[in-house]
Scaffold this active site. Structure first.
Site, PDB file in Angstrom:
ATOM      1  N   VAL A  14       0.831  -1.205   0.000  1.00 21.62           N
ATOM      2  CA  VAL A  14       0.000   0.000   0.000  1.00 21.62           C
ATOM      3  C   VAL A  14       0.871   1.263   0.000  1.00 21.62           C
ATOM      4  CG1 VAL A  14      -1.637   1.347   1.374  1.00 21.62           C
ATOM      5  CG2 VAL A  14      -2.007  -1.070   1.006  1.00 21.62           C
ATOM      6  N   THR A  93      -1.039  -4.775   9.566  1.00 23.02           N
ATOM      7  CA  THR A  93      -1.926  -4.986  10.721  1.00 23.02           C
ATOM      8  C   THR A  93      -2.429  -6.431  10.669  1.00 23.02           C
ATOM      9  OG1 THR A  93      -3.712  -4.101   9.326  1.00 23.02           O
ATOM     10  CG2 THR A  93      -2.721  -2.592  10.907  1.00 23.02           C
ATOM     11  N   ALA A 165      -6.864  -2.560  -5.180  1.00 25.03           N
ATOM     12  CA  ALA A 165      -6.703  -4.014  -5.228  1.00 25.03           C
ATOM     13  C   ALA A 165      -5.364  -4.302  -5.897  1.00 25.03           C
ATOM     14  CB  ALA A 165      -7.850  -4.648  -6.018  1.00 25.03           C
ATOM     15  N   CYS A 277      -5.769  -9.528   3.024  1.00 24.03           N
ATOM     16  CA  CYS A 277      -6.735  -8.703   3.756  1.00 24.03           C
ATOM     17  C   CYS A 277      -8.124  -9.286   3.972  1.00 24.03           C
ATOM     18  CB  CYS A 277      -6.838  -7.344   3.091  1.00 24.03           C
ATOM     19  SG  CYS A 277      -5.297  -6.425   3.269  1.00 24.03           S
TER      20      CYS A 277
HETATM   21  P1  NAD Z   1       3.107  -4.842   3.929  1.00 25.39           P
HETATM   22  O1  NAD Z   1       3.432  -5.896   4.915  1.00 25.39           O
HETATM   23  O2  NAD Z   1       3.376  -5.077   2.477  1.00 25.39           O
HETATM   24  O3  NAD Z   1       3.883  -3.491   4.321  1.00 25.39           O
HETATM   25  C1  NAD Z   1       3.953  -2.963   5.608  1.00 25.39           C
HETATM   26  C2  NAD Z   1       5.367  -2.428   5.834  1.00 25.39           C
HETATM   27  O4  NAD Z   1       5.401  -1.714   7.073  1.00 25.39           O
HETATM   28  C3  NAD Z   1       6.451  -3.498   5.929  1.00 25.39           C
HETATM   29  O5  NAD Z   1       7.420  -3.293   4.922  1.00 25.39           O
HETATM   30  C4  NAD Z   1       7.026  -3.322   7.355  1.00 25.39           C
HETATM   31  O6  NAD Z   1       8.433  -3.531   7.407  1.00 25.39           O
HETATM   32  C5  NAD Z   1       6.692  -1.873   7.630  1.00 25.39           C
HETATM   33  N1  NAD Z   1       6.671  -1.532   9.066  1.00 25.39           N
HETATM   34  C6  NAD Z   1       6.025  -2.186  10.072  1.00 25.39           C
HETATM   35  N2  NAD Z   1       6.208  -1.528  11.233  1.00 25.39           N
HETATM   36  C7  NAD Z   1       6.990  -0.452  10.970  1.00 25.39           C
HETATM   37  C8  NAD Z   1       7.511   0.610  11.774  1.00 25.39           C
HETATM   38  N3  NAD Z   1       7.232   0.692  13.077  1.00 25.39           N
HETATM   39  N4  NAD Z   1       8.275   1.539  11.175  1.00 25.39           N
HETATM   40  C9  NAD Z   1       8.540   1.465   9.831  1.00 25.39           C
HETATM   41  N5  NAD Z   1       8.063   0.492   9.025  1.00 25.39           N
HETATM   42  C10 NAD Z   1       7.289  -0.450   9.589  1.00 25.39           C
HETATM   43  O7  NAD Z   1       1.569  -4.495   4.146  1.00 25.39           O
HETATM   44  P2  NAD Z   1       0.548  -3.885   3.077  1.00 25.39           P
HETATM   45  O8  NAD Z   1       0.001  -4.960   2.220  1.00 25.39           O
HETATM   46  O9  NAD Z   1       1.159  -2.679   2.460  1.00 25.39           O
HETATM   47  O10 NAD Z   1      -0.627  -3.435   4.052  1.00 25.39           O
HETATM   48  C11 NAD Z   1      -0.495  -2.336   4.917  1.00 25.39           C
HETATM   49  C12 NAD Z   1      -1.857  -1.969   5.490  1.00 25.39           C
HETATM   50  O11 NAD Z   1      -2.730  -1.575   4.413  1.00 25.39           O
HETATM   51  C13 NAD Z   1      -2.583  -3.107   6.190  1.00 25.39           C
HETATM   52  O12 NAD Z   1      -3.298  -2.573   7.267  1.00 25.39           O
HETATM   53  C14 NAD Z   1      -3.532  -3.638   5.145  1.00 25.39           C
HETATM   54  O13 NAD Z   1      -4.676  -4.205   5.725  1.00 25.39           O
HETATM   55  C15 NAD Z   1      -3.917  -2.372   4.414  1.00 25.39           C
HETATM   56  N6  NAD Z   1      -4.329  -2.567   3.003  1.00 25.39           N
HETATM   57  C16 NAD Z   1      -3.646  -3.417   2.190  1.00 25.39           C
HETATM   58  C17 NAD Z   1      -4.003  -3.544   0.854  1.00 25.39           C
HETATM   59  C18 NAD Z   1      -3.269  -4.473  -0.080  1.00 25.39           C
HETATM   60  O14 NAD Z   1      -3.713  -4.615  -1.212  1.00 25.39           O
HETATM   61  N7  NAD Z   1      -2.194  -5.100   0.314  1.00 25.39           N
HETATM   62  C19 NAD Z   1      -5.031  -2.765   0.331  1.00 25.39           C
HETATM   63  C20 NAD Z   1      -5.692  -1.883   1.187  1.00 25.39           C
HETATM   64  C21 NAD Z   1      -5.325  -1.794   2.526  1.00 25.39           C
HETATM   65  C1  UGA Z   2      -9.140  -6.439  -1.918  1.00 23.17           C
HETATM   66  C2  UGA Z   2     -10.199  -5.380  -2.283  1.00 23.17           C
HETATM   67  O1  UGA Z   2     -10.686  -5.666  -3.591  1.00 23.17           O
HETATM   68  C3  UGA Z   2      -9.600  -3.974  -2.238  1.00 23.17           C
HETATM   69  O2  UGA Z   2     -10.615  -3.015  -2.463  1.00 23.17           O
HETATM   70  C4  UGA Z   2      -8.974  -3.749  -0.859  1.00 23.17           C
HETATM   71  O3  UGA Z   2      -8.349  -2.488  -0.806  1.00 23.17           O
HETATM   72  C5  UGA Z   2      -7.951  -4.827  -0.580  1.00 23.17           C
HETATM   73  O4  UGA Z   2      -8.584  -6.128  -0.652  1.00 23.17           O
HETATM   74  C6  UGA Z   2      -7.358  -4.746   0.797  1.00 23.17           C
HETATM   75  O5  UGA Z   2      -7.935  -4.162   1.683  1.00 23.17           O
HETATM   76  O6  UGA Z   2      -6.320  -5.368   0.922  1.00 23.17           O
HETATM   77  P1  UGA Z   2      -7.119  -7.622  -3.198  1.00 23.17           P
HETATM   78  O7  UGA Z   2      -7.185  -8.583  -2.065  1.00 23.17           O
HETATM   79  O8  UGA Z   2      -5.820  -7.010  -3.544  1.00 23.17           O
HETATM   80  O9  UGA Z   2      -8.131  -6.395  -2.930  1.00 23.17           O
HETATM   81  O10 UGA Z   2      -7.681  -8.314  -4.526  1.00 23.17           O
HETATM   82  P2  UGA Z   2      -9.154  -8.712  -5.014  1.00 23.17           P
HETATM   83  O11 UGA Z   2      -9.263  -8.380  -6.427  1.00 23.17           O
HETATM   84  O12 UGA Z   2     -10.199  -8.180  -4.121  1.00 23.17           O
HETATM   85  O13 UGA Z   2      -9.129 -10.292  -4.890  1.00 23.17           O
HETATM   86  C7  UGA Z   2      -9.122 -10.949  -3.645  1.00 23.17           C
HETATM   87  C8  UGA Z   2      -9.256 -12.456  -3.850  1.00 23.17           C
HETATM   88  O14 UGA Z   2     -10.565 -12.788  -4.293  1.00 23.17           O
HETATM   89  C9  UGA Z   2      -8.300 -13.009  -4.906  1.00 23.17           C
HETATM   90  O15 UGA Z   2      -7.798 -14.244  -4.488  1.00 23.17           O
HETATM   91  C10 UGA Z   2      -9.187 -13.174  -6.121  1.00 23.17           C
HETATM   92  O16 UGA Z   2      -8.731 -14.146  -7.002  1.00 23.17           O
HETATM   93  C11 UGA Z   2     -10.495 -13.579  -5.463  1.00 23.17           C
HETATM   94  N1  UGA Z   2     -11.678 -13.293  -6.312  1.00 23.17           N
HETATM   95  C12 UGA Z   2     -12.001 -12.017  -6.621  1.00 23.17           C
HETATM   96  C13 UGA Z   2     -12.456 -14.343  -6.771  1.00 23.17           C
HETATM   97  O17 UGA Z   2     -12.186 -15.522  -6.493  1.00 23.17           O
HETATM   98  N2  UGA Z   2     -13.552 -14.065  -7.540  1.00 23.17           N
HETATM   99  C14 UGA Z   2     -13.903 -12.797  -7.874  1.00 23.17           C
HETATM  100  O18 UGA Z   2     -14.918 -12.614  -8.580  1.00 23.17           O
HETATM  101  C15 UGA Z   2     -13.098 -11.744  -7.398  1.00 23.17           C
END
Ligand code: NAD
Ligand code: UGA
Length: 463
Positions: A14, A93, A165, A277
């Site tokens: 993110v 988280t 996503a 997530c």
């Molecule tokens: P991630 O694990 O890829 O990245 C988090 C980073 O934070 C890591 O590189 C870690 O080393 C760093 N970190 C942790 N504690 C730290 C600290 N105290 N100081 C500095 N760096 C620190 O996680 P992510 O996938 O980017 O997700 C981050 C948040 O965003 C989560 O809460 C997740 O639920 C939310 N989110 C994720 C997605 C997604 O598609 N991955 C989409 C929407 C929201």
């Molecule tokens: C999801 C949400 O779509 C985002 O809006 C959100 O920000 C994110 O979680 C997050 O909070 O981390 P992401 O997990 O990256 O995004 O990808 P998605 O496209 O939502 O797919 C999630 C899973 O569901 C994948 O394994 C995908 O293959 C599966 N999926 C999705 C299905 O099996 N069928 C579908 O029709 C759609």
């Protein structure tokens, strides 16, 4: 407040893409992304922009444009906090693995560490933005830490959850359906909201920037993920019924999706949803509901997870049953390991659980994924702690060439919907396999009629 300097704590899936887009769209703002993970920061700074740690279509171009101009990646967390007027917290988280709420609640230790570090370092007023997905009312805890351990500095806390996503992150960030900003109702809170609105307004139409109170914003994020995951579990539940009734889940999805109240998106039956997530956020919702004594609400959402676990299990069970009730010593080729196409992220990928089940049955797994390597695959399996790492290593082999991976296989399982799989020479693959040649398509990716015409025993989800 006029923003000239932004810091983002957390350079992950993110923080990295989000800040790259802000930097690209706001060249007058210095954006510094910091992380404790030195290797990750080094990869973000790699001279060859193709080596950045996260694969997302279009991301390397944006990073190439902004990096060194107004986008910086660094491990100097204190310095970046000190310089910034606006600080995004974008750390992980995960689900708690210990103590109260183990396996359910969100582990907020990384968030709290950030809050304490900001409180310690800040010398000027700052706006703190929760970008990570958090349980409702987390802003209260952050505020309490900042106000009680700070040095008289004023903090405003905003909730600005991210809806991108993976695989489409850049497009989602450039053209978001909405940007959600929650803040306090006080004049200072409203002013902080407007400051953040002005940053996004550089490229997002103002009518798409939604302003709410903090708690609505925090809860909306969990709710959005719960609804999305629920749609996948709903269609997956129907897929099993389709298999018993000669209905076809793709036809059912199309038929219901044409109802404008239901809509066509997110109705693709699959081997089960993965990703970092959906499961974690629903478990969190379940935990919060239980904490408030709302047991019916908790049970309702928990069922989405139960259905998803069932979908993964029944996929591997079906492979074993179809292959004459034994896969011991058989070669089963996995096409795909990432949790969806166009990402190198494997967190909670259904493939991990299917592989684990099949290794329990002593299958030899050959694997090809265009973006995931052997080290990651092993680490994902070892993380489950089902067996010793050496055992996992014995049963799983990764290939750089998909055709080699399929040679002499008893069966192929498609676990990720990578576009390139559709373009393969499936006749050539068929000729190189043991007969009967089975394909278990966990993504309904290939054309059943074409596959059967080649000679494959082809099974998809929900038909
Ligand atoms: P991630 O694990 O890829 O990245 C988090 C980073 O934070 C890591 O590189 C870690 O080393 C760093 N970190 C942790 N504690 C730290 C600290 N105290 N100081 C500095 N760096 C620190 O996680 P992510 O996938 O980017 O997700 C981050 C948040 O965003 C989560 O809460 C997740 O639920 C939310 N989110 C994720 C997605 C997604 O598609 N991955 C989409 C929407 C929201
Ligand atoms: C999801 C949400 O779509 C985002 O809006 C959100 O920000 C994110 O979680 C997050 O909070 O981390 P992401 O997990 O990256 O995004 O990808 P998605 O496209 O939502 O797919 C999630 C899973 O569901 C994948 O394994 C995908 O293959 C599966 N999926 C999705 C299905 O099996 N069928 C579908 O029709 C759609």
């Amino acid at each position: 407040m006029k923003i000239t300097n932004i810091c983002c704590i957390g350079a992950g899936y993110v923080g990295g893409p989000t800040m790259a887009v802000i930097a690209e769209k706001c060249p007058h703002i210095k954006v510094t992304v910091v992380d404790l993970n030195e290797a990750r920061i080094a990869a973000w700074n790699d001279e060859d922009v193709n080596n950045i740690p996260i694969y997302e279509p279009g991301l390397n171009e944006i990073v190439a444009k902004a990096r060194g101009r107004n986008l910086f990646f660094s491990t100097e967390v204190d310095k970046a906090i000190d310089e910034a007027e606006l600080i995004f917290i974008s750390v992980n988280t995960p689900t708690k693995t210990y103590g109260t709420g183990k396996g359910m609640a969100a582990d907020l230790k990384y968030i709290e560490l950030c809050a304490r570090q900001i409180a310690r370092v800040a010398k000027t007023d700052k706006i703190i933005v929760e970008k990570s997905t958090l349980p409702v009312r987390t802003a209260e805890a952050i505020k309490s830490i900042l106000n009680n351990t700070g040095n008289g500095v004023q903090f405003q806390i905003l909730s600005n959850p991210e809806f991108l996503a993976e695989g489409t992150a850049v497009q989602d960030l450039l053209h978001p359906d909405r940007v959600l900003i929650g803040g306090e109702t006080s004049p200072e809170g409203q002013e902080a909201i407007e400051t953040l609105v002005d940053v996004y307004a550089h490229w997002v139409p103002r009518e798409r920037i939604l302003k709410t109170n903090v708690w609505s914003s925090e809860l909306s994020k969990l709710t959005a993920n719960a609804f999305l995951a629920q749609r996948v579990s709903s269609i997956n539940a129907i897929s099993e019924l389709c298999e018993k009734t000669e209905a076809n889940v793709n036809e059912v999805a199309k038929a219901i999706g044409m109802d404008s109240r239901i809509g066509p998106k997110f109705l693709k039956a699959s081997v089960g949803f993965g990703g970092s997530c959906f499961q974690k956020d629903i478990l969190n919702l379940v935990y919060i509901s239980k904490a408030f004594g709302l047991h019916e609400v908790a049970d309702y959402w928990e069922q989405v997870i139960i259905m998803n676990d069932h979908q993964k299990r029944r996929f591997s069970k079906n492979i074993v049953q179809t292959l004459y009730n034994t896969v011991s010593g058989k070669k089963i080729t996995f096409l795909g390991w990432a949790f969806k196409k166009d990402t190198n992220d494997t967190r909670e990928s259904a493939a991990i659980y299917v592989a684990d089940d099949l290794i329990n049955e002593q299958a030899n797994i050959a694997l090809y994924d265009p973006k995931v390597g052997h080290k990651q695959v092993l680490s994902d399996l070892n993380y489950l702690e089902t067996r010793q790492p050496a055992e996992n290593e014995k049963y799983i082999k990764t290939f750089d060439d998909p055709y080699q991976a399929c040679e002499n296989a008893h069966a192929i399982a498609i676990l990720t919907e990578w576009d390139e799989f559709k373009a393969y020479d499936w006749k050539k693959i068929y000729d190189s396999m043991l007969k009967p040649a089975f394909v278990f398509d966990g993504r309904n990716l290939l054309d059943p009629a074409e596959m059967r015409a080649i000679g494959f025993v082809y099974q998809s989800i929900g038909s």
